[in-house]
Design a protein around this motif. Sequence first.
Motif, PDB file in Angstrom:
ATOM      1  N   PHE A 145       5.642   3.033   2.073  1.00 50.70           N
ATOM      2  CA  PHE A 145       4.782   1.869   1.876  1.00 50.70           C
ATOM      3  C   PHE A 145       4.497   1.167   3.196  1.00 50.70           C
ATOM      4  CE2 PHE A 145       7.449   2.561  -1.828  1.00 50.70           C
ATOM      5  CZ  PHE A 145       6.510   2.606  -2.843  1.00 50.70           C
ATOM      6  N   PHE A 146       3.376   0.497   3.227  1.00 52.27           N
ATOM      7  CA  PHE A 146       3.104  -0.478   4.288  1.00 52.27           C
ATOM      8  C   PHE A 146       2.461  -1.668   3.596  1.00 52.27           C
ATOM      9  CE2 PHE A 146      -0.472   2.450   4.063  1.00 52.27           C
ATOM     10  CZ  PHE A 146      -1.575   1.620   4.044  1.00 52.27           C
ATOM     11  N   GLN A 147       2.296  -2.762   4.321  1.00 50.58           N
ATOM     12  CA  GLN A 147       1.653  -3.925   3.720  1.00 50.58           C
ATOM     13  C   GLN A 147       0.414  -4.303   4.516  1.00 50.58           C
ATOM     14  OE1 GLN A 147       4.131  -7.292   2.544  1.00 50.58           O
ATOM     15  NE2 GLN A 147       5.926  -5.967   2.402  1.00 50.58           N
ATOM     16  N   LEU A 202     -10.770  -0.872  -1.197  1.00 47.79           N
ATOM     17  CA  LEU A 202     -10.862   0.035  -0.049  1.00 47.79           C
ATOM     18  C   LEU A 202      -9.769  -0.343   0.949  1.00 47.79           C
ATOM     19  CD1 LEU A 202     -14.726   0.053   0.398  1.00 47.79           C
ATOM     20  CD2 LEU A 202     -13.341   2.146   0.245  1.00 47.79           C
ATOM     21  N   ASP A 203      -8.988   0.647   1.344  1.00 43.80           N
ATOM     22  CA  ASP A 203      -7.986   0.466   2.397  1.00 43.80           C
ATOM     23  C   ASP A 203      -8.645   0.911   3.710  1.00 43.80           C
ATOM     24  OD1 ASP A 203      -5.874   0.659   4.166  1.00 43.80           O
ATOM     25  OD2 ASP A 203      -4.878   2.312   3.121  1.00 43.80           O
ATOM     26  N   MET A 204      -9.427  -0.014   4.300  1.00 45.91           N
ATOM     27  CA  MET A 204     -10.140   0.327   5.533  1.00 45.91           C
ATOM     28  C   MET A 204      -9.117   0.468   6.667  1.00 45.91           C
ATOM     29  SD  MET A 204     -13.184   0.612   4.369  1.00 45.91           S
ATOM     30  CE  MET A 204     -14.118   0.880   5.887  1.00 45.91           C
ATOM     31  N   GLY A 245      -3.444  -0.529  12.858  1.00 40.85           N
ATOM     32  CA  GLY A 245      -4.459   0.338  12.273  1.00 40.85           C
ATOM     33  C   GLY A 245      -4.858  -0.059  10.861  1.00 40.85           C
ATOM     34  N   LYS A 246      -4.009  -0.804  10.182  1.00 41.32           N
ATOM     35  CA  LYS A 246      -4.196  -1.036   8.746  1.00 41.32           C
ATOM     36  C   LYS A 246      -4.447  -2.485   8.360  1.00 41.32           C
ATOM     37  CE  LYS A 246      -3.451   2.993   6.587  1.00 41.32           C
ATOM     38  NZ  LYS A 246      -4.454   3.560   5.660  1.00 41.32           N
ATOM     39  N   SER A 247      -3.840  -3.423   9.077  1.00 39.88           N
ATOM     40  CA  SER A 247      -3.800  -4.801   8.564  1.00 39.88           C
ATOM     41  C   SER A 247      -4.621  -5.741   9.437  1.00 39.88           C
ATOM     42  CB  SER A 247      -2.345  -5.275   8.459  1.00 39.88           C
ATOM     43  OG  SER A 247      -2.279  -6.439   7.664  1.00 39.88           O
ATOM     44  N   CYS A 262       0.857  -1.187   0.000  1.00 44.18           N
ATOM     45  CA  CYS A 262       0.000   0.000   0.000  1.00 44.18           C
ATOM     46  C   CYS A 262       0.891   1.233   0.000  1.00 44.18           C
ATOM     47  CB  CYS A 262      -0.871   0.026   1.243  1.00 44.18           C
ATOM     48  SG  CYS A 262      -1.890  -1.457   1.457  1.00 44.18           S
ATOM     49  N   VAL A 263       0.515   2.223  -0.817  1.00 41.41           N
ATOM     50  CA  VAL A 263       1.252   3.490  -0.876  1.00 41.41           C
ATOM     51  C   VAL A 263       0.577   4.468   0.073  1.00 41.41           C
ATOM     52  CG1 VAL A 263       2.183   5.277  -2.388  1.00 41.41           C
ATOM     53  CG2 VAL A 263       1.648   3.010  -3.318  1.00 41.41           C
ATOM     54  N   GLY A 264       1.367   5.145   0.899  1.00 36.85           N
ATOM     55  CA  GLY A 264       0.815   6.148   1.816  1.00 36.85           C
ATOM     56  C   GLY A 264       0.764   7.512   1.142  1.00 36.85           C
ATOM     57  N   TYR A 302     -12.893   4.913   5.595  1.00 34.33           N
ATOM     58  CA  TYR A 302     -12.805   4.401   4.233  1.00 34.33           C
ATOM     59  C   TYR A 302     -11.684   5.138   3.492  1.00 34.33           C
ATOM     60  CZ  TYR A 302     -15.675   8.602   3.854  1.00 34.33           C
ATOM     61  OH  TYR A 302     -16.150   9.869   3.988  1.00 34.33           O
ATOM     62  N   GLU A 303     -11.014   4.431   2.572  1.00 32.15           N
ATOM     63  CA  GLU A 303     -10.053   5.031   1.636  1.00 32.15           C
ATOM     64  C   GLU A 303     -10.223   4.292   0.310  1.00 32.15           C
ATOM     65  OE1 GLU A 303      -5.988   4.935   3.017  1.00 32.15           O
ATOM     66  OE2 GLU A 303      -6.416   6.162   4.793  1.00 32.15           O
ATOM     67  N   ILE A 304     -10.839   4.933  -0.674  1.00 34.47           N
ATOM     68  CA  ILE A 304     -11.019   4.284  -1.979  1.00 34.47           C
ATOM     69  C   ILE A 304      -9.697   4.349  -2.752  1.00 34.47           C
ATOM     70  CG2 ILE A 304     -11.859   6.379  -3.174  1.00 34.47           C
ATOM     71  CD1 ILE A 304     -13.334   2.882  -3.739  1.00 34.47           C
ATOM     72  N   GLU A 305      -9.318   3.256  -3.429  1.00 32.70           N
ATOM     73  CA  GLU A 305      -8.005   3.217  -4.081  1.00 32.70           C
ATOM     74  C   GLU A 305      -8.047   2.403  -5.379  1.00 32.70           C
ATOM     75  OE1 GLU A 305      -4.724   2.625  -1.452  1.00 32.70           O
ATOM     76  OE2 GLU A 305      -5.707   3.759   0.163  1.00 32.70           O
ATOM     77  N   LEU A 306      -7.212   2.797  -6.326  1.00 36.53           N
ATOM     78  CA  LEU A 306      -6.947   1.980  -7.518  1.00 36.53           C
ATOM     79  C   LEU A 306      -5.994   0.855  -7.127  1.00 36.53           C
ATOM     80  CD1 LEU A 306      -6.965   1.605 -10.716  1.00 36.53           C
ATOM     81  CD2 LEU A 306      -4.789   2.868 -10.646  1.00 36.53           C
TER      82      LEU A 306
HETATM   83 MN    MN Z   1      -4.548   4.014   1.836  1.00 37.70          MN
END
Ligand code: MN
Length: 234
Positions: free
Chosen positions: A59-61, A115-117, A136-138, A36-38, A84-88
Motif C-alpha cells: 500500500f501507499f497513501q 484515477l491514480d494519476m 510520484g504518487k501524492s 492505494c493498493v499497488g 493514468y490508472e483507472i481504479e475502483l
Molecule cells: Mn494505482
Amino acid sequence: MTDRPASSAFVIEPAAIPSLPVQGSDLRFPVRRIYCVGRNYAEHAKEMGHDPNREPPFFFQKNPDALNTSGIFPYPVKSSDVHYEIELIVALGKGGTDIAPGDALDHVFGYGVGLDMTRRDLQGEAKKMGRPWEIGKSFEASAPCGPLIPVSEAGHPAAGEIWLDVNGARRQTGDLSQMIWNVPDTIAYLSAYFTLAAGDIIMTGTPSGVGAVQRGDVLSGGVDGIGTLDVRVV
Ligand code: MN
C-alpha cells in the motif's frame, strides 16, 4: 489521538475537509485517508515487470487534499511522463482493526471511480533508489474522482468491467473479478496494519494498459454498475 479544539483556537485558518459528492444526495462524504493498493491486477503487474503471483498486497497513501472532483487535471510540474490508472474506489462508512474478511463489506459506505494519476518518471527513479513513492504518487490534484454511489444502490460489485478511454480510444480494460486482492481481503489486510476509520477510501489498483497523458487529452473511464468519470488534461 488528535485533540479537536474549537475552530477559534487555531493560530491559522484550518484547511477545508476534503470530500466527495454522493450520488442522489446533497450531502458529501468527508475523506480522512486515501489508501492505494499497488499492482492488484495480474496483467498490470506483468506490464510493470513484476511477478503476477499472489504476493502479500502493498500500500501507499495519497493525501486527501489531492482529491480532485473538478473534471480537470492540471499537468503536474517536474514530470514529462504522467500516467493514468483507472481504479475502483471503496469508501468506508465504518472503521476498525483486525476486520475479518467475512465482515469487511459491512464497513463499506459505497463505491466510486477514480484515477491514480502518477508521475511515472519520478516513481521509477524512487523505485530504483529504494525511496518512497510520494513524489510520484501524492502530488496536487493527483486523485480525480467521481461521485460515490452508496451500497444501498450499488450493492457490492465483485465482478464487472473497468475501463478507460483516452480521446475515445480504449486503453485500459479489465474486470473487478481479476483483482489479486478483492475488496474484502484488502480491507481485512489493511485493518491488520492500520486503524481504519469512517471516511477512509481505498483505491483498489488498476488493470493493464496504463500509459502517458498529454495536455488536451480527454480521459473517460468507468466501472460497470458504479459510474463513470470524465477528466480533461490541461
Ligand atoms: Mn494505482
